[in-house]
Motif scaffolding. Structure first.
Motif, PDB file in Angstrom:
ATOM      1  N   VAL A  25      26.403  41.239 -14.502  1.00 22.87           N
ATOM      2  CA  VAL A  25      25.196  42.826 -15.213  1.00 22.87           C
ATOM      3  C   VAL A  25      25.813  43.360 -13.979  1.00 22.87           C
ATOM      4  O   VAL A  25      25.502  42.857 -12.985  1.00 22.87           O
ATOM      5  CB  VAL A  25      24.573  41.735 -14.849  1.00 22.87           C
ATOM      6  CG1 VAL A  25      22.731  42.730 -15.389  1.00 22.87           C
ATOM      7  CG2 VAL A  25      24.217  40.968 -16.319  1.00 22.87           C
ATOM      8  N   GLU A  46      21.989  48.177 -15.067  1.00 28.82           N
ATOM      9  CA  GLU A  46      22.502  47.526 -15.788  1.00 28.82           C
ATOM     10  C   GLU A  46      20.534  46.076 -16.565  1.00 28.82           C
ATOM     11  O   GLU A  46      20.680  45.960 -15.358  1.00 28.82           O
ATOM     12  CB  GLU A  46      23.824  47.067 -16.432  1.00 28.82           C
ATOM     13  CG  GLU A  46      24.772  48.360 -16.798  1.00 28.82           C
ATOM     14  CD  GLU A  46      24.595  49.626 -17.531  1.00 28.82           C
ATOM     15  OE1 GLU A  46      24.156  48.910 -18.621  1.00 28.82           O
ATOM     16  OE2 GLU A  46      24.744  50.585 -16.913  1.00 28.82           O
ATOM     17  N   TYR A  47      21.045  46.239 -17.844  1.00 28.21           N
ATOM     18  CA  TYR A  47      20.009  45.615 -17.875  1.00 28.21           C
ATOM     19  C   TYR A  47      20.957  44.745 -19.328  1.00 28.21           C
ATOM     20  O   TYR A  47      21.605  45.161 -19.400  1.00 28.21           O
ATOM     21  CB  TYR A  47      19.259  46.112 -19.105  1.00 28.21           C
ATOM     22  CG  TYR A  47      18.004  46.915 -18.503  1.00 28.21           C
ATOM     23  CD1 TYR A  47      16.732  46.311 -18.075  1.00 28.21           C
ATOM     24  CD2 TYR A  47      18.701  48.710 -18.622  1.00 28.21           C
ATOM     25  CE1 TYR A  47      16.073  47.355 -17.137  1.00 28.21           C
ATOM     26  CE2 TYR A  47      17.004  49.157 -17.415  1.00 28.21           C
ATOM     27  CZ  TYR A  47      15.900  48.715 -16.672  1.00 28.21           C
ATOM     28  OH  TYR A  47      15.694  49.136 -16.244  1.00 28.21           O
ATOM     29  N   LEU A  48      20.198  43.498 -18.725  1.00 27.62           N
ATOM     30  CA  LEU A  48      21.029  42.468 -20.305  1.00 27.62           C
ATOM     31  C   LEU A  48      19.575  41.444 -20.502  1.00 27.62           C
ATOM     32  O   LEU A  48      18.770  41.221 -20.618  1.00 27.62           O
ATOM     33  CB  LEU A  48      21.618  41.391 -19.158  1.00 27.62           C
ATOM     34  CG  LEU A  48      21.665  39.885 -19.578  1.00 27.62           C
ATOM     35  CD1 LEU A  48      22.903  40.490 -20.567  1.00 27.62           C
ATOM     36  CD2 LEU A  48      22.197  39.013 -18.986  1.00 27.62           C
ATOM     37  N   GLY A  49      19.905  41.443 -22.404  1.00 27.58           N
ATOM     38  CA  GLY A  49      18.774  40.617 -22.534  1.00 27.58           C
ATOM     39  C   GLY A  49      19.604  39.740 -23.833  1.00 27.58           C
ATOM     40  O   GLY A  49      21.161  39.758 -23.909  1.00 27.58           O
ATOM     41  N   ILE A  50      19.185  38.125 -23.071  1.00 31.65           N
ATOM     42  CA  ILE A  50      19.356  36.978 -23.948  1.00 31.65           C
ATOM     43  C   ILE A  50      18.883  36.704 -25.669  1.00 31.65           C
ATOM     44  O   ILE A  50      17.741  36.500 -25.624  1.00 31.65           O
ATOM     45  CB  ILE A  50      19.503  36.063 -22.974  1.00 31.65           C
ATOM     46  CG1 ILE A  50      20.175  36.246 -22.060  1.00 31.65           C
ATOM     47  CG2 ILE A  50      19.929  34.669 -23.439  1.00 31.65           C
ATOM     48  CD1 ILE A  50      20.045  35.432 -20.708  1.00 31.65           C
ATOM     49  N   VAL A  51      19.294  36.477 -26.459  1.00 32.76           N
ATOM     50  CA  VAL A  51      18.931  36.339 -27.496  1.00 32.76           C
ATOM     51  C   VAL A  51      20.210  35.541 -28.568  1.00 32.76           C
ATOM     52  O   VAL A  51      21.076  35.067 -28.007  1.00 32.76           O
ATOM     53  CB  VAL A  51      19.013  37.334 -28.718  1.00 32.76           C
ATOM     54  CG1 VAL A  51      18.430  38.509 -28.016  1.00 32.76           C
ATOM     55  CG2 VAL A  51      20.303  38.303 -28.818  1.00 32.76           C
ATOM     56  N   LYS A 100      19.596  29.422 -24.709  1.00 40.43           N
ATOM     57  CA  LYS A 100      19.968  29.918 -23.719  1.00 40.43           C
ATOM     58  C   LYS A 100      18.754  29.719 -22.825  1.00 40.43           C
ATOM     59  O   LYS A 100      18.711  29.899 -21.786  1.00 40.43           O
ATOM     60  CB  LYS A 100      18.684  31.224 -24.698  1.00 40.43           C
ATOM     61  CG  LYS A 100      18.919  31.845 -25.680  1.00 40.43           C
ATOM     62  CD  LYS A 100      18.221  32.715 -26.612  1.00 40.43           C
ATOM     63  CE  LYS A 100      16.987  32.037 -27.321  1.00 40.43           C
ATOM     64  NZ  LYS A 100      17.438  31.025 -28.346  1.00 40.43           N
TER      65      LYS A 100
END
Length: 70
Positions: free
Chosen positions: A28, A32-37, A44
């Protein structure tokens, strides 16, 4: 260039014989951004616990701003 905010390389984790994370790698960059899905049971929460140091690393490397998490 400044180091990434977080860098994960070849992270693997198991609960007993059950493999939860296998060879996970990502970075990362600053800004920046990070999404955990993912679906239930996909790892997760385990990933977040590893990042926070709440459970020990089995294998792989985690670093924050270029400094390795011990």
């Amino acid at each position: 260039m400044s180091p990434s905010v977080v860098s994960v390389k070849n992270l693997t984790f198991r609960y007993g014989e059950e493999s939860v994370l296998e060879d996970v790698s990502f970075e990362v960059p600053r800004g920046e951004y990070l999404g955990i899905v993912g679906p239930n049971g996909s790892g997760k929460t385990t990933l977040l616990r590893l990042l926070l140091g709440l459970i020990p690393l089995e294998s792989g490397d985690i670093s924050f701003f270029g400094e390795a998490r011990e």
